[in-house]
Design an enzyme around this catalytic site. Structure first.
Site, short mmCIF file in Angstrom:
data_model
loop_
_atom_site.label_atom_id
_atom_site.label_comp_id
_atom_site.label_asym_id
_atom_site.label_seq_id
_atom_site.Cartn_x
_atom_site.Cartn_y
_atom_site.Cartn_z
N HIS A 185 0.87 -1.20 0.13
CA HIS A 185 0.13 -0.06 0.05
C HIS A 185 0.83 1.35 -0.01
CE1 HIS A 185 -2.46 -3.17 1.52
NE2 HIS A 185 -3.52 -2.59 1.13
N HIS B 261 -3.89 3.59 -3.61
CA HIS B 261 -4.19 3.25 -2.26
C HIS B 261 -3.28 1.87 -1.96
CE1 HIS B 261 -6.07 2.02 1.48
NE2 HIS B 261 -6.07 0.99 0.94
N GLU C 244 -18.00 -2.64 24.36
CA GLU C 244 -17.25 -4.05 24.63
C GLU C 244 -15.96 -4.20 23.67
OE1 GLU C 244 -21.39 -4.66 25.62
OE2 GLU C 244 -20.59 -3.55 24.01
N HIS D 218 -30.19 -12.57 24.49
CA HIS D 218 -29.34 -12.66 25.56
C HIS D 218 -28.76 -14.05 25.72
CE1 HIS D 218 -30.19 -8.47 25.55
NE2 HIS D 218 -29.61 -8.12 26.85
#
Length: 657
Positions: free
Chosen positions: A26, A259, A407, A469
């Site tokens: 890159h 890129h 999280e 859950h």
């Protein structure tokens, strides 16, 4: 061309050469960001090529890891043990210069990076660790007083993880965290405007950051000035927006074409001509090396020598603290973990999440550098260290961390804290939300970090919260990951053993899977068995079992109930507790056969989650291969017929008795 321009041109040219030779890489960001990294290394970064693991070095994380050739080139020039041949072997098999930076693999790499955004979050953890350690020990502000830098691109800031991490850094007021943003307004698919129209400056200001801006990414003096100003911040992390041109010098500069594709020989030569760089491929003038030696290398060596003198003086005044610092810099706390497991009285019954908290608070008295927290579920997952305070900007030595409902950032920040060294950490949330953390857990495993995850609410026994859950596939997901130990304890003793094993580990993350419902103490549970991954917890009465039941967690006591009922029917079974498949698979074939027997056709696995993966151990698998249901725990369990009577019927069918 002045010396700074020559050095930047040399960096850019070497990046072109390395990527062209590899026919892969890159070049876009590498060419655009070269002045940023040159300025950072020659004028600011404090580190030591002769001792790349020195604890008080500044940390640098290339969050946009695809620009790895840029970092390898600068590290080579900065006298790290990366040779020209290593640069020529970029992205080749077994080279020191892989496609994305890898911690422990290449000298000078402070964090594995590449999955966009994770570098930012790891940098947040690094900065948290530096500040915590400075306040954890008496008079240690001069022992831990470095900066953490990260370089990111547009892609990093589009990832949702980046905002989680940015917000966390703002809440914690990590003033020694400096994020350099290569703002070139181009992504792989085209202009940034295809996918983003946000005001980045306002976004960071709203998250309690300072924001500085450099309008010309080739202006070394402006970049230098911005970094100097960022280092003076007293109460906020700093973002430096540097406006660059992707693929600077290429005929395709400022487009997505540059890129992720090599420039090729023709365009590479054209770019070098624009830089005024007239050297052969991989030829670097001696003056470039001398520049890095007189700046980066000398500054780092001088700082390290001064630090050693400071630490020796500190040892004379604080012998005990100095000893603790030295013994835990590499995340080894083995000398502080309890030698014998806590004793639990016969008849003891409690959820393993509650037991885990009790163990945590016992360990806290010995493992003095243990810090951790949860994603806003501390009371549910039981991650609070009692009698300890919260980590805040005004109380950096607090041992309880409120990560917020973040999280992914929580797990990535834990990685950063462990990358830093000096702390042992844990994080917690419901097992079902381990999905949010999966990529960070993978990064911990890949980086060989001894992260600890406390995952509670481990089955459909979650009950009323329902299928959203109630985990089903999550243990299989965690178990599928190389270098992760997944331990699902059946009772208090196994929970204590899981904690001990997790803290003894130095290169493997550990996920401890905890129950919400109470589990009885099993008569024969023990540390040695857990350490081996599986063991016979209830032996058959005769010489050979009619069947072997393999269970984990809450299902071990269920298997024990079924065993008693089966014996009354004249069927003699063995019950094996298998808290950790990974540890069991590391045992000898002889031990594995001793535990499981050699009759595969009469083995039955029992786990209140997906049966996926259990076929390697048992011919028959009792589990749940569909999503759960909303009902009180007992009703949900009965609805899926996860009872001892159902297990009895399955064993009868398997044995034909």
């Amino acid at each position: 061309m002045n010396n700074d321009q020559l050095c930047v041109a040399a960096i850019r040219a070497t990046c072109i050469d390395g990527i062209n030779k590899a026919k892969s890489g890159h070049p876009g960001m590498a060419l655009g960001s070269a002045p940023i990294l040159y300025t950072l290394f020659t004028r600011h970064l404090v580190s030591s090529p002769s001792n790349p693991n020195w604890i008080n070095r500044d940390r640098f994380v290339l969050s946009a890891g695809h620009a790895s050739m840029l970092l390898y080139t600068v590290l080579h020039m900065a006298n790290y043990h990366i040779s020209i041949d290593d640069l020529k072997n970029f992205r080749q098999l077994d080279s020191l210069t892989p496609g994305h930076p890898e911690y422990r693999h290449t000298p000078g790499i402070d964090a594995t990076s590449g999955p966009l955004g994770q570098g930012i979050a790891q940098a947040v953890g690094l900065a948290m660790a530096e500040r915590t350690l400075a306040h954890m020990y008496a008079d240690a502000e001069n022992l831990f007083n470095h900066y953490t830098y990260a370089l990111c691109g547009d892609g990093c800031l589009e990832e949702g993880l980046s905002q989680e991490a940015i917000a966390l850094a703002g809440v914690q007021k990590l003033n020694k965290l400096i994020l350099l943003y290569d703002s070139n307004a181009i992504t792989l698919d085209g202009g940034l405007d295809l996918s983003s129209n946000e005001d980045t400056k306002k976004r960071f200001l709203a998250s309690n950051w300072n924001v500085l801006e450099v309008k010309d990414g080739n202006d070394i003096e402006a970049i230098d000035k911005a970094i100097k100003k960022a280092k003076k911040s007293k109460d906020k992390p700093t973002l430096i927006i540097v406006h660059t041109i992707i693929g600077f010098g290429s005929k395709n500069e400022n487009t997505c074409k540059v890129h992720g594709s090599p420039l090729g020989e023709e365009d590479g030569a054209s770019a070098k001509a624009k830089y005024g760089y007239n050297y052969a491929p991989f030829e670097i003038p001696e003056t470039v090396y001398e520049t890095f030696k007189q700046t980066f290398v000398n500054r780092g060596e001088k700082a390290m020598r001064k630090w050693k003198r400071t630490f020796n003086a500190y040892r004379k005044e604080h012998l005990e603290e100095a000893s603790k610092i030295e013994s835990t810099l590499n995340n080894d706390v083995s000398k502080y973990v309890f030698k014998e497991l806590p004793h639990f009285e016969e008849g003891f019954k409690d959820s393993t999440r509650n037991t885990s908290q009790a163990i945590l608070n016992i360990l806290n008295k010995e493992v003095f550098n243990l810090v951790g927290g949860s994603a806003d579920v501390a009371k549910s997952v039981c991650t609070i260290i009692k009698d300890e305070t919260n980590m805040t900007p005004s109380n950096p030595s607090g041992r309880n961390i409120n990560f917020g409902i973040r999280e992914f950032a929580m797990a990535s920040a834990q990685n950063g804290m462990l990358l830093h060294g000096g702390l042992r950490t844990y994080v917690g949330c419901f097992l079902v939300f381990s999905d949010y953390m999966k990529s960070a857990i993978r990064m911990a495993a890949l980086s060989k970090l001894p992260a600890i995850y406390l995952f509670s609410h481990d089955s459909i026994a979650v009950g009323e919260d329902g299928p959203t859950h109630q985990p089903i596939e999550h243990l299989a997901m965690l178990r599928s990951m190389p270098n992760v130990d997944v331990i699902r304890p059946c009772d208090a003793t196994e929970t204590a053993a899981a904690w001990k094993l997790a803290l003894l580990s130095q290169e493997t993350p550990t996920a401890i899977i905890l129950s919400r419902q109470g589990l009885p103490l099993m008569k024969n549970s023990n540390y040695e068995g857990v350490a081996k991954g599986a063991y016979v917890i209830e032996r058959e009465f005769g010489n050979k079992p009619d069947a072997v039941i393999i269970a984990t967690g809450s299902e071990v006591s269920l298997a024990s109930e079924a065993k008693a009922k089966l014996y009354a029917l004249g069927i003699d079974v063995r019950v094996v507790s298998m808290p950790c498949q990974e540890l069991f698979l590391k045992q000898s074939k002889e031990y594995q056969e001793e535990v499981l027997g050699n009759d595969y056709e009469h083995r039955i696995s029992v786990e209140m989650l997906t049966t996926f993966g259990w076929a390697r151990f048992a011919r028959f698998n009792m589990g749940i291969d569909e999503y759960g249901t909303s009902a009180p725990a007992g009703d949900a369990i009965k609805a899926f017929d996860f009872t001892s009577d159902a297990l009895v019927e399955l064993v009868k069918k398997v044995t034909g008795k």
